[in-house]
Scaffold this motif. Structure first.
Motif, PDB file in Angstrom:
ATOM      1  N   GLU A 105     -24.170  47.549   9.771  1.00 32.39           N
ATOM      2  CA  GLU A 105     -25.454  47.900   9.734  1.00 32.39           C
ATOM      3  C   GLU A 105     -26.334  47.439   8.505  1.00 32.39           C
ATOM      4  O   GLU A 105     -27.465  47.454   8.395  1.00 32.39           O
ATOM      5  CB  GLU A 105     -25.461  49.474   9.730  1.00 32.39           C
ATOM      6  CG  GLU A 105     -25.201  50.142   8.454  1.00 32.39           C
ATOM      7  CD  GLU A 105     -25.235  51.735   8.790  1.00 32.39           C
ATOM      8  OE1 GLU A 105     -25.420  52.206   7.753  1.00 32.39           O
ATOM      9  OE2 GLU A 105     -25.332  52.109   9.617  1.00 32.39           O
ATOM     10  N   GLY A 142     -34.789  48.259  18.830  1.00 31.36           N
ATOM     11  CA  GLY A 142     -34.544  49.645  19.135  1.00 31.36           C
ATOM     12  C   GLY A 142     -33.148  50.149  18.188  1.00 31.36           C
ATOM     13  O   GLY A 142     -33.117  51.278  17.807  1.00 31.36           O
ATOM     14  N   LEU A 143     -32.457  49.122  17.971  1.00 31.18           N
ATOM     15  CA  LEU A 143     -31.159  49.746  17.294  1.00 31.18           C
ATOM     16  C   LEU A 143     -31.668  50.044  15.676  1.00 31.18           C
ATOM     17  O   LEU A 143     -31.136  50.505  14.944  1.00 31.18           O
ATOM     18  CB  LEU A 143     -30.020  48.386  16.936  1.00 31.18           C
ATOM     19  CG  LEU A 143     -29.386  48.265  18.293  1.00 31.18           C
ATOM     20  CD1 LEU A 143     -28.703  47.062  18.659  1.00 31.18           C
ATOM     21  CD2 LEU A 143     -28.341  49.673  18.342  1.00 31.18           C
ATOM     22  N   PHE A 176     -34.669  51.049  14.822  1.00 28.91           N
ATOM     23  CA  PHE A 176     -35.267  52.401  14.892  1.00 28.91           C
ATOM     24  C   PHE A 176     -34.059  53.589  14.860  1.00 28.91           C
ATOM     25  O   PHE A 176     -34.214  54.424  14.073  1.00 28.91           O
ATOM     26  CB  PHE A 176     -36.147  52.438  16.078  1.00 28.91           C
ATOM     27  CG  PHE A 176     -37.332  52.792  15.739  1.00 28.91           C
ATOM     28  CD1 PHE A 176     -38.261  51.605  15.137  1.00 28.91           C
ATOM     29  CD2 PHE A 176     -38.049  53.845  15.879  1.00 28.91           C
ATOM     30  CE1 PHE A 176     -39.473  51.865  14.730  1.00 28.91           C
ATOM     31  CE2 PHE A 176     -39.388  54.161  15.449  1.00 28.91           C
ATOM     32  CZ  PHE A 176     -40.169  52.979  14.702  1.00 28.91           C
ATOM     33  N   ARG A 177     -33.115  53.126  15.751  1.00 27.82           N
ATOM     34  CA  ARG A 177     -31.960  54.189  15.889  1.00 27.82           C
ATOM     35  C   ARG A 177     -31.424  54.560  14.553  1.00 27.82           C
ATOM     36  O   ARG A 177     -31.282  55.895  14.196  1.00 27.82           O
ATOM     37  CB  ARG A 177     -30.952  53.552  16.857  1.00 27.82           C
ATOM     38  CG  ARG A 177     -29.767  54.297  17.348  1.00 27.82           C
ATOM     39  CD  ARG A 177     -28.945  53.646  18.368  1.00 27.82           C
ATOM     40  NE  ARG A 177     -27.683  54.673  18.003  1.00 27.82           N
ATOM     41  CZ  ARG A 177     -26.824  54.679  19.330  1.00 27.82           C
ATOM     42  NH1 ARG A 177     -27.119  53.842  20.261  1.00 27.82           N
ATOM     43  NH2 ARG A 177     -25.959  55.247  19.077  1.00 27.82           N
ATOM     44  N   GLN A 178     -31.154  53.216  13.807  1.00 26.61           N
ATOM     45  CA  GLN A 178     -30.831  53.477  12.622  1.00 26.61           C
ATOM     46  C   GLN A 178     -31.270  54.204  11.652  1.00 26.61           C
ATOM     47  O   GLN A 178     -31.116  55.243  10.780  1.00 26.61           O
ATOM     48  CB  GLN A 178     -30.356  52.350  12.056  1.00 26.61           C
ATOM     49  CG  GLN A 178     -29.040  52.515  10.894  1.00 26.61           C
ATOM     50  CD  GLN A 178     -29.110  51.083  10.031  1.00 26.61           C
ATOM     51  OE1 GLN A 178     -29.124  50.125  10.404  1.00 26.61           O
ATOM     52  NE2 GLN A 178     -28.721  51.463   8.742  1.00 26.61           N
ATOM     53  N   ALA A 231     -33.646  56.388  12.174  1.00 22.17           N
ATOM     54  CA  ALA A 231     -33.883  57.703  12.500  1.00 22.17           C
ATOM     55  C   ALA A 231     -32.890  58.671  11.696  1.00 22.17           C
ATOM     56  O   ALA A 231     -33.130  59.809  11.507  1.00 22.17           O
ATOM     57  CB  ALA A 231     -33.906  57.962  14.099  1.00 22.17           C
ATOM     58  N   ASP A 232     -31.709  57.989  11.628  1.00 20.01           N
ATOM     59  CA  ASP A 232     -30.818  59.107  10.783  1.00 20.01           C
ATOM     60  C   ASP A 232     -31.287  59.103   9.329  1.00 20.01           C
ATOM     61  O   ASP A 232     -31.757  58.316   8.489  1.00 20.01           O
ATOM     62  CB  ASP A 232     -29.545  58.174  10.757  1.00 20.01           C
ATOM     63  CG  ASP A 232     -28.293  58.925   9.946  1.00 20.01           C
ATOM     64  OD1 ASP A 232     -28.667  60.035   9.410  1.00 20.01           O
ATOM     65  OD2 ASP A 232     -27.180  58.611  10.184  1.00 20.01           O
ATOM     66  N   PRO A 233     -31.463  60.677   9.039  1.00 21.63           N
ATOM     67  CA  PRO A 233     -32.029  60.969   7.856  1.00 21.63           C
ATOM     68  C   PRO A 233     -31.336  60.306   6.618  1.00 21.63           C
ATOM     69  O   PRO A 233     -31.619  60.105   5.381  1.00 21.63           O
ATOM     70  CB  PRO A 233     -31.772  62.412   7.634  1.00 21.63           C
ATOM     71  CG  PRO A 233     -31.758  62.868   9.090  1.00 21.63           C
ATOM     72  CD  PRO A 233     -31.056  61.520   9.824  1.00 21.63           C
ATOM     73  N   ASN A 266     -34.375  54.604   6.851  1.00 26.58           N
ATOM     74  CA  ASN A 266     -35.163  55.447   7.047  1.00 26.58           C
ATOM     75  C   ASN A 266     -36.252  55.643   6.166  1.00 26.58           C
ATOM     76  O   ASN A 266     -35.950  55.846   4.935  1.00 26.58           O
ATOM     77  CB  ASN A 266     -34.468  57.158   7.062  1.00 26.58           C
ATOM     78  CG  ASN A 266     -35.318  58.133   7.753  1.00 26.58           C
ATOM     79  OD1 ASN A 266     -36.272  58.513   7.187  1.00 26.58           O
ATOM     80  ND2 ASN A 266     -34.745  58.844   8.780  1.00 26.58           N
ATOM     81  N   PHE A 279     -38.394  57.915   5.593  1.00 29.55           N
ATOM     82  CA  PHE A 279     -38.925  58.897   4.983  1.00 29.55           C
ATOM     83  C   PHE A 279     -37.928  59.576   3.813  1.00 29.55           C
ATOM     84  O   PHE A 279     -38.412  60.447   3.194  1.00 29.55           O
ATOM     85  CB  PHE A 279     -38.756  60.097   5.929  1.00 29.55           C
ATOM     86  CG  PHE A 279     -39.657  59.862   7.193  1.00 29.55           C
ATOM     87  CD1 PHE A 279     -41.247  59.738   7.067  1.00 29.55           C
ATOM     88  CD2 PHE A 279     -39.267  59.925   8.383  1.00 29.55           C
ATOM     89  CE1 PHE A 279     -41.908  59.667   7.876  1.00 29.55           C
ATOM     90  CE2 PHE A 279     -40.216  59.876   9.334  1.00 29.55           C
ATOM     91  CZ  PHE A 279     -41.555  59.672   8.975  1.00 29.55           C
ATOM     92  N   LEU A 294     -43.250  52.292  17.516  1.00 30.80           N
ATOM     93  CA  LEU A 294     -42.796  53.252  18.337  1.00 30.80           C
ATOM     94  C   LEU A 294     -42.940  52.966  19.914  1.00 30.80           C
ATOM     95  O   LEU A 294     -42.140  52.893  20.784  1.00 30.80           O
ATOM     96  CB  LEU A 294     -42.815  54.492  18.038  1.00 30.80           C
ATOM     97  CG  LEU A 294     -41.836  55.780  18.779  1.00 30.80           C
ATOM     98  CD1 LEU A 294     -40.234  55.477  18.934  1.00 30.80           C
ATOM     99  CD2 LEU A 294     -42.189  56.873  18.404  1.00 30.80           C
TER     100      LEU A 294
END
Lengths: 228, 228
Positions: free
Chosen positions: B53, B104-105, B107-109, B111-113, B118, B120, B167
């Motif tokens: 990743e 998409g991947l 984003f997928r990754q 999304a994990d805090p 991420n 955020f 998104l």
DNA sequence: GTCTATAACCGGATAGAC
DNA sequence: GTCTATCCGGTTATAGAC
């Protein structure tokens, strides 16, 4: 066709997985361990679930069921819009709290456009509709006037908003998730204010712009069924 | 300390990975294949990248660099807020287009805090700041009055908005991504309208509520540094 | 210390017999 | 529907080369 015994085996596997996820988290739970605890072979587990992530999905569905139940109590008693909305949000936060530790993974999976968990794609249309319906109920039971043009869009918007709150919660490591609760309360206020404001005739042009946006999103969110 | 040769090897691995990702997609690219194309052993690849990743991350950074460059051309020429904002958004969409297939991947990754991708969490503070700065530039170069109280929050909000557009793009399979482009244009309009509207003194109470919300989010987004 | 390679491990997934 | 055996690929341990 699935037999009675099949159903039971499947249920045993779900229970085993959910237990293990809660005990050790998702990554640390192996399919071998799930199968063992369920009393089946590893290969057999794959007969019922295409992959490990599908067990996560079972978790997700259970959370949603629990939320619907918990929210119903609020919807049956409160009549004020603010109270109804906040009550539904809080019941959501309550239901998902035990899974805070690894719900990041759920989100992670849900972010993949191809995932059946992704709230924006067709596969999850049913689950999404359930969520949206809940916010339709929130509005219905409240004594409040809503401009007819935006009325049909409001439940979907509120549902989206609730996902935003959950996203925040995901990153919230504060004591007792106070930050998320504070945010929910404040934004709830704001949402109610904005809804009231939107009725103002002076804002009609803005509302029209917003409506056009909503419609173009809608097309993608709920494609119009092609007639035969 | 890293040597010249080390840098070169690392670069070779990134290039190999990026090529393969584009050719076959992420999932279908094995670490063995990456190592082989880079002319190193599989084990050696792990000396430079903690995991697969992290190669995706290299992709991400490259996209961001490309976007900064592409956006600069717009920021240097346009003076109208709407044109500047839309220009920056469009340049973003242009830059990421080749990777639609598997972003998409990302984003997928993301999304994990816990993921470094991420947007955020603290690890990605720098990348986030770069993104936010871009929207600060969008505002600065535009001839427009902005209420002082919301001014400092606006770039961050616009950056968040841009992520929303991405998104949407992620789920957009329309010809030439027309839907996303339409959405960008329409929402751009809306954003400009709302910014102008917010200056209206009648909306002061609403603005105050919104500000309180923004501040409670801020605390989590940028925790105040503890003084010594 | 920096870099590289080989061999092994581990766990998700699949094939195929019963 | 269930099992056993096996595959496959990400990851790690470790030994040595520069």
């Amino acid at each position: 066709m699935t037999t009675r015994k099949g159903e039971e085996t499947k249920a045993r596997i779900v229970e085993a997985a959910l237990d293990l996820f809660r005990e050790r988290g998702y990554e640390e739970t192996t399919m071998r361990a799930v199968a063992e605890r369920a009393g089946v072979s590893q290969g057999n587990a794959y007969y019922y679930f295409k992959g490990k992530e599908y067990l996560l999905q079972a978790y997700y569905h259970r959370m949603q069921e629990d939320h619907i139940e918990a929210a119903q109590r609020v919807l049956d008693t409160e009549t004020d819009l603010h109270a109804r909305l906040l009550g539904v949000l809080n019941s959501k936060l309550e239901v998902i709290e035990p899974y805070h530790r690894f719900s990041g993974l759920l989100f992670r999976q849900a972010a993949d456009p191809k995932s059946p968990l992704n709230p924006f794609n067709d596969q999850s249309a049913e689950a999404r509709q359930e969520g949206i319906n809940m916010y339709a109920q929130v509005l219905e039971g409240a004594k409040i006037k809503i401009p007819a043009d935006i009325a049909p869009h409001l439940p979907g918007l509120m549902w989206t908003y609730s996902m935003g709150i959950v996203l925040f919660w995901l990153h919230d490591d504060s004591e007792g998730r106070q930050r998320t609760h504070a945010l929910a309360e404040q934004t709830c206020d704001l949402v109610v204010k904005v809804i009231k404001l939107l009725s103002n005739p002076l804002l009609r042009p803005l509302r029209k712009s917003a409506l056009r946006v909503l419609e173009s999103i809608q097309v993608q969110l709920k494609p119009t069924p092609t007639d035969p």
